[in-house]
Design a protein around this motif. Structure first.
Motif, PDB file in Angstrom:
ATOM      1  N   GLY A  39     -54.445 -17.630 -68.861  1.00 32.41           N
ATOM      2  CA  GLY A  39     -53.489 -16.529 -68.853  1.00 32.41           C
ATOM      3  C   GLY A  39     -52.131 -16.956 -69.390  1.00 32.41           C
ATOM      4  N   LYS A  40     -51.683 -18.135 -68.983  1.00 30.63           N
ATOM      5  CA  LYS A  40     -50.383 -18.632 -69.443  1.00 30.63           C
ATOM      6  C   LYS A  40     -50.396 -18.875 -70.952  1.00 30.63           C
ATOM      7  N   SER A  41     -51.469 -19.469 -71.459  1.00 34.75           N
ATOM      8  CA  SER A  41     -51.537 -19.757 -72.895  1.00 34.75           C
ATOM      9  C   SER A  41     -51.561 -18.468 -73.715  1.00 34.75           C
ATOM     10  N   GLU A  42     -52.265 -17.437 -73.216  1.00 30.10           N
ATOM     11  CA  GLU A  42     -52.314 -16.160 -73.930  1.00 30.10           C
ATOM     12  C   GLU A  42     -50.936 -15.520 -73.996  1.00 30.10           C
ATOM     13  N   MET A  43     -50.229 -15.493 -72.885  1.00 33.77           N
ATOM     14  CA  MET A  43     -48.900 -14.877 -72.868  1.00 33.77           C
ATOM     15  C   MET A  43     -47.865 -15.739 -73.586  1.00 33.77           C
ATOM     16  N   ASP A  44     -48.007 -17.054 -73.503  1.00 37.62           N
ATOM     17  CA  ASP A  44     -47.105 -17.939 -74.252  1.00 37.62           C
ATOM     18  C   ASP A  44     -47.259 -17.701 -75.751  1.00 37.62           C
ATOM     19  N   GLN A  45     -48.490 -17.453 -76.170  1.00 38.44           N
ATOM     20  CA  GLN A  45     -48.737 -17.184 -77.587  1.00 38.44           C
ATOM     21  C   GLN A  45     -48.046 -15.883 -78.011  1.00 38.44           C
ATOM     22  N   GLN A  46     -48.141 -14.839 -77.158  1.00 42.20           N
ATOM     23  CA  GLN A  46     -47.465 -13.583 -77.483  1.00 42.20           C
ATOM     24  C   GLN A  46     -45.951 -13.771 -77.511  1.00 42.20           C
ATOM     25  N   ARG A  47     -45.417 -14.531 -76.569  1.00 45.03           N
ATOM     26  CA  ARG A  47     -43.963 -14.788 -76.556  1.00 45.03           C
ATOM     27  C   ARG A  47     -43.543 -15.568 -77.797  1.00 45.03           C
ATOM     28  N   ALA A  48     -44.385 -16.505 -78.238  1.00 40.89           N
ATOM     29  CA  ALA A  48     -44.071 -17.284 -79.433  1.00 40.89           C
ATOM     30  C   ALA A  48     -44.065 -16.390 -80.672  1.00 40.89           C
ATOM     31  N   VAL A  49     -45.025 -15.465 -80.730  1.00 41.94           N
ATOM     32  CA  VAL A  49     -45.072 -14.515 -81.858  1.00 41.94           C
ATOM     33  C   VAL A  49     -43.809 -13.674 -81.890  1.00 41.94           C
ATOM     34  N   LEU A  50     -43.396 -13.163 -80.727  1.00 39.88           N
ATOM     35  CA  LEU A  50     -42.182 -12.348 -80.663  1.00 39.88           C
ATOM     36  C   LEU A  50     -40.949 -13.158 -81.051  1.00 39.88           C
ATOM     37  N   LYS A  51     -40.883 -14.406 -80.615  1.00 41.06           N
ATOM     38  CA  LYS A  51     -39.749 -15.265 -80.970  1.00 41.06           C
ATOM     39  C   LYS A  51     -39.688 -15.487 -82.477  1.00 41.06           C
ATOM     40  N   GLU A  52     -40.849 -15.700 -83.082  1.00 42.09           N
ATOM     41  CA  GLU A  52     -40.909 -15.910 -84.525  1.00 42.09           C
ATOM     42  C   GLU A  52     -40.492 -14.646 -85.282  1.00 42.09           C
ATOM     43  N   ILE A  53     -40.939 -13.486 -84.772  1.00 43.92           N
ATOM     44  CA  ILE A  53     -40.588 -12.227 -85.436  1.00 43.92           C
ATOM     45  C   ILE A  53     -39.098 -11.938 -85.294  1.00 43.92           C
ATOM     46  N   ARG A  54     -38.527 -12.246 -84.129  1.00 46.82           N
ATOM     47  CA  ARG A  54     -37.086 -12.051 -83.944  1.00 46.82           C
ATOM     48  C   ARG A  54     -36.298 -12.891 -84.952  1.00 46.82           C
ATOM     49  N   ALA A  55     -36.710 -14.140 -85.118  1.00 41.46           N
ATOM     50  CA  ALA A  55     -36.030 -15.021 -86.073  1.00 41.46           C
ATOM     51  C   ALA A  55     -36.180 -14.484 -87.493  1.00 41.46           C
ATOM     52  N   ASP A  56     -37.379 -13.976 -87.800  1.00 37.95           N
ATOM     53  CA  ASP A  56     -37.627 -13.420 -89.130  1.00 37.95           C
ATOM     54  C   ASP A  56     -36.776 -12.177 -89.361  1.00 37.95           C
TER      55      ASP A  56
END
Length: 456
Positions: A39-56
């Protein structure tokens, strides 16, 4: 009280000495730890995607700003401005992923044609839909009842078959008291392990402690109490251990698998949404109509009049930037024409969700899953809350750029700071959790009432 302490001590010693119990505890803890990690890895992955999109997003906005040296047309900036609208996972989403692997959790929004932007973000992984998620909610709902069954199928029959029941009854204690003390011990043991896993998940996932923790533990305690009530009913039939084991496993299959499956089949049939392709075709057709009438001057005039009637502040001046104004007016009515189709899909899904919650009373497993998803904000209703927030922000973007365009204003460099930015607004947990807890409590009262009456 002395008898309770002695029986608790006896139960603890006999279980600890059992190799099967040791293996079961080890497997349960390993499964629980893996579920927390998953569960943590799945949500960490979504948070990482959002962080990358914010930077983009920030990078693209800075690039756009660097290319504008003087005042320009607002539509030039608006057409190139994409804003991130996001639905970040809650702290508790790691424990109950729910629908977050199915529904989109981020959108790129421009100031026009929201309908097309929403449609381009639909996601659904068929493999995920088939296998589901192995999160902590899954372990609590599916695995722990099996653990309770393994500990309790021979609650009294084992004593009777082993010849120790008469020895126990030689003390000043009744068979009913023995039964209740034994099941209390098993509930405490099961809930203690679950509590350990939940607290561990809170620490590992960095979850902020609030009232959600209490609701989660209350739902878990009631769900385990429900299964202890089922154990009481089966043991009160006073049959042999083999009968008890098969009866409890059969009950587990019905409550955890069969009933939820039948509920889902009924909901899919009774509240079947129209083919998604119908909406896609409607979106495509309406968009093609805009361009088909682009050169019709009479249609342009009528469109401008309609927009001015709807929004007096957007009265069109055809002498300046007329083509862009016409297209924006058409885009506004484009979303308006498609709104009933989107509302139809949404209403069907919300009706399905509402009826599913009511039918959840037929299965404590389905009911508990609904409670966990609501607490974790990973249910269907919360997704539509996110879409409503996306619509609210899109309206804010539209007002900002439409005002400048239709009032013939220029876009100044200082206006970059005024472009709306999306701020996620967390929806408070509503009465759905309270209703779910009450229905689960009612289920516990029913099974315990039946078990106690059978004991008399």
């Amino acid at each position: 009280m002395k008898n309770i302490r002695l029986l608790f001590k006896y139960e603890a010693i006999s279980l600890v000495r059992s190799r099967l119990f040791q293996v079961a505890i080890g497997l349960l803890l390993l499964v629980g730890l893996y579920a927390i990690y998953y569960g943590k890895s799945e949500m960490d992955q979504q948070r990482a995607v959002l962080k990358e999109i914010r930077a983009d997003e920030a990078k693209k906005m800075e690039s756009l700003r660097s290319k504008i040296s003087t005042d320009t047309l607002p539509n030039v900036i608006g057409n190139r401005t994409f804003r991130l609208v996001e639905n970040p996972p809650s702290d508790w989403a790691s424990l109950s992923i729910g629908q977050r692997d199915i529904f989109p959790y981020q959108l790129y929004v421009r100031y026009y044609t929201l309908s097309r932007q929403i449609m381009t973000t639909e996601i659904a992984n068929p493999e995920k839909l088939l296998t589901g998620n192995f999160d902590l909610a899954f372990v609590l709902i599916y695995i722990f009842p099996l653990f309770i069954i393994a500990l309790s199928y021979n609650l009294i029959s084992g004593e009777r078959e082993g010849g120790t029941l008469s020895l126990l009854l030689s003390n000043p204690i009744s068979e009913s008291q023995i039964t209740y003390i034994k099941i209390a011990f098993r509930w405490l043991l099961s809930f203690g392990i679950a509590l350990f896993l939940v607290v561990l998940a809170v620490i590992i996932c960095g979850i902020k402690i609030d009232n959600t923790l209490l609701w989660w533990l209350l739902a878990t305690a009631l769900y385990f109490a429900f299964w202890i009530g089922i154990v009481l009913i089966i043991n009160n039939l006073k049959r042999n251990s083999s009968f008890n084991a098969f009866s409890l496993l059969g009950t587990w299959i019905v409550i955890v698998i069969v009933v939820p499956t039948l509920i889902n089949l009924y909901l899919a049939s009774a509240y079947a949404a129209p083919p998604r392709n119908d909406l896609t075709q409607a979106i495509r057709h309406e968009f093609e109509e805009i361009w088909a009438k682009y050169d019709d001057k009479n249609h342009r005039y009528q469109t401008a009049q309609k927009l001015a009637a709807k929004y007096p502040e957007y009265k069109s001046d055809t002498s300046y930037n007329w083509e862009d104004k016409y297209m924006l007016a058409e885009y506004d009515f484009y979303d308006e024409r498609l709104a009933p189709l989107f509302a139809k899909y949404q209403n069907i899904n919300l009706q399905k969700e509402s009826v599913g919650q009511k039918l959840g009373v037929l299965s404590a497993a389905a009911l508990t899953q609904q409670i966990f998803n609501t607490l974790a904000q990973t249910d269907t209703r919360y997704h539509y809350h996110f879409l409503e927030e996306a619509g609210r922000f899109h309206a804010e973007m539209k007002v900002f750029f439409y005002t400048k365009i239709f009032q013939n204003k220029t876009f100044k460099l200082a206006d970059f700071e005024q472009i709306p930015k999306y701020e996620f607004k967390k929806k408070p947990i509503n009465n759905e959790t309270n209703n779910g807890i009450l229905m689960l409590l009612l289920s516990v009262i029913v099974v315990w009432g039946i078990g106690i009456m059978m004991k008399k």
